[in-house]
Design a protein around this motif. Structure first.
Motif, PDB file in Angstrom:
ATOM      1  N   HIS A  80      34.064  19.369 -23.337  1.00 49.45           N
ATOM      2  CA  HIS A  80      35.385  19.589 -22.859  1.00 49.45           C
ATOM      3  C   HIS A  80      36.064  20.882 -23.409  1.00 49.45           C
ATOM      4  CE1 HIS A  80      36.522  17.859 -26.828  1.00 49.45           C
ATOM      5  NE2 HIS A  80      37.610  18.570 -26.687  1.00 49.45           N
ATOM      6  N   HIS A 120      41.295  14.252 -15.822  1.00 52.67           N
ATOM      7  CA  HIS A 120      40.086  13.733 -15.490  1.00 52.67           C
ATOM      8  C   HIS A 120      39.219  14.892 -14.645  1.00 52.67           C
ATOM      9  CE1 HIS A 120      37.024  11.030 -13.787  1.00 52.67           C
ATOM     10  NE2 HIS A 120      37.486   9.998 -14.414  1.00 52.67           N
ATOM     11  N   PRO A 121      37.802  14.887 -15.145  1.00 51.36           N
ATOM     12  CA  PRO A 121      37.158  15.795 -14.608  1.00 51.36           C
ATOM     13  C   PRO A 121      36.876  15.708 -12.927  1.00 51.36           C
ATOM     14  CG  PRO A 121      35.707  14.409 -15.963  1.00 51.36           C
ATOM     15  CD  PRO A 121      37.067  14.174 -15.990  1.00 51.36           C
ATOM     16  N   LYS A 122      37.278  14.552 -12.353  1.00 52.33           N
ATOM     17  CA  LYS A 122      37.005  14.452 -10.987  1.00 52.33           C
ATOM     18  C   LYS A 122      38.119  15.373 -10.069  1.00 52.33           C
ATOM     19  CE  LYS A 122      35.553   9.738 -10.689  1.00 52.33           C
ATOM     20  NZ  LYS A 122      36.054   8.232 -10.417  1.00 52.33           N
ATOM     21  N   THR A 124      39.233  18.318 -11.547  1.00 47.64           N
ATOM     22  CA  THR A 124      38.949  19.614 -12.187  1.00 47.64           C
ATOM     23  C   THR A 124      37.437  20.221 -11.930  1.00 47.64           C
ATOM     24  OG1 THR A 124      38.508  18.781 -14.466  1.00 47.64           O
ATOM     25  CG2 THR A 124      40.963  19.377 -13.790  1.00 47.64           C
ATOM     26  N   ASP A 125      36.865  19.942 -10.877  1.00 53.09           N
ATOM     27  CA  ASP A 125      35.581  20.120 -10.513  1.00 53.09           C
ATOM     28  C   ASP A 125      34.499  20.149 -11.615  1.00 53.09           C
ATOM     29  OD1 ASP A 125      36.619  21.049  -8.083  1.00 53.09           O
ATOM     30  OD2 ASP A 125      36.803  23.016  -8.497  1.00 53.09           O
ATOM     31  N   GLY A 126      34.629  18.739 -12.277  1.00 55.34           N
ATOM     32  CA  GLY A 126      33.626  18.301 -13.094  1.00 55.34           C
ATOM     33  C   GLY A 126      33.825  18.693 -14.639  1.00 55.34           C
ATOM     34  N   VAL A 127      35.266  19.538 -14.802  1.00 61.87           N
ATOM     35  CA  VAL A 127      35.142  19.989 -16.465  1.00 61.87           C
ATOM     36  C   VAL A 127      36.171  19.039 -16.817  1.00 61.87           C
ATOM     37  CG1 VAL A 127      36.172  21.726 -17.861  1.00 61.87           C
ATOM     38  CG2 VAL A 127      34.748  22.307 -15.545  1.00 61.87           C
ATOM     39  N   LEU A 128      36.046  18.309 -18.097  1.00 65.05           N
ATOM     40  CA  LEU A 128      37.050  17.487 -18.694  1.00 65.05           C
ATOM     41  C   LEU A 128      38.088  18.420 -19.181  1.00 65.05           C
ATOM     42  CD1 LEU A 128      38.129  14.635 -19.849  1.00 65.05           C
ATOM     43  CD2 LEU A 128      36.424  14.973 -21.618  1.00 65.05           C
TER      44      LEU A 128
END
Length: 137
Positions: A80, A120-122, A124-128
């Motif tokens: 993260h 949530h990474p969903k 933010t394009d996969g970034v926690l």
């Protein structure tokens, strides 16, 4: 007032905290300044100060903990990015209004004397993303 002040730390998931501490101590030329367990997250954390930012090593204390699951799925590596904020509750409200999906709608106590909450990474394009606010006395 800034929404995000700076990158507070990068969280790196590791299998073995002692091995990772030795590796980063060699890499950075400095020892970690703090190691602590965060039982609510089933992790042992270790922090290195690098300029204004930090590196947080995260080793799971249980296979079914968040870091244990992350390593089983993706392997060791960047877990993260944490950002320093002045008012975590206000920032959570702002991000939610902007359409981001929050993992934590209420901040909780984290490592290194911080209140923390995750995005949530969903969303933010996969970034926690972790938000951190210093706990003041």
């Amino acid at each position: 007032m800034n929404h995000i002040n700076k990158i507070e730390h990068l969280g790196i998931a590791v299998k073995d905290i002692e091995h990772a501490n030795a590796l980063y101590e060699k890499l950075l030329g400095i020892p970690p300044y703090k190691q602590e367990a965060v039982e609510s997250e089933a992790v042992i954390t270790s922090f290195f100060q690098v300029g204004e930012s930090k590196i947080e090593l995260l080793a799971s204390t249980r296979e079914d903990g968040p870091i244990g699951k992350f390593i089983a799925k993706k392997g060791e590596g960047i877990h993260h990015i944490a950002f320093d904020v002045d008012d975590i509750k206000k920032e959570l409200n702002r991000l939610e209004q902007e359409g981001f999906q929050l993992i934590n709608t209420t901040p909780k106590r984290g490592a290194d004397n911080k209140l923390v909450a995750f995005v949530h990474p969903k969303s933010t394009d996969g970034v926690l993303i972790e938000l951190c606010q210093e706990i003041t006395p």
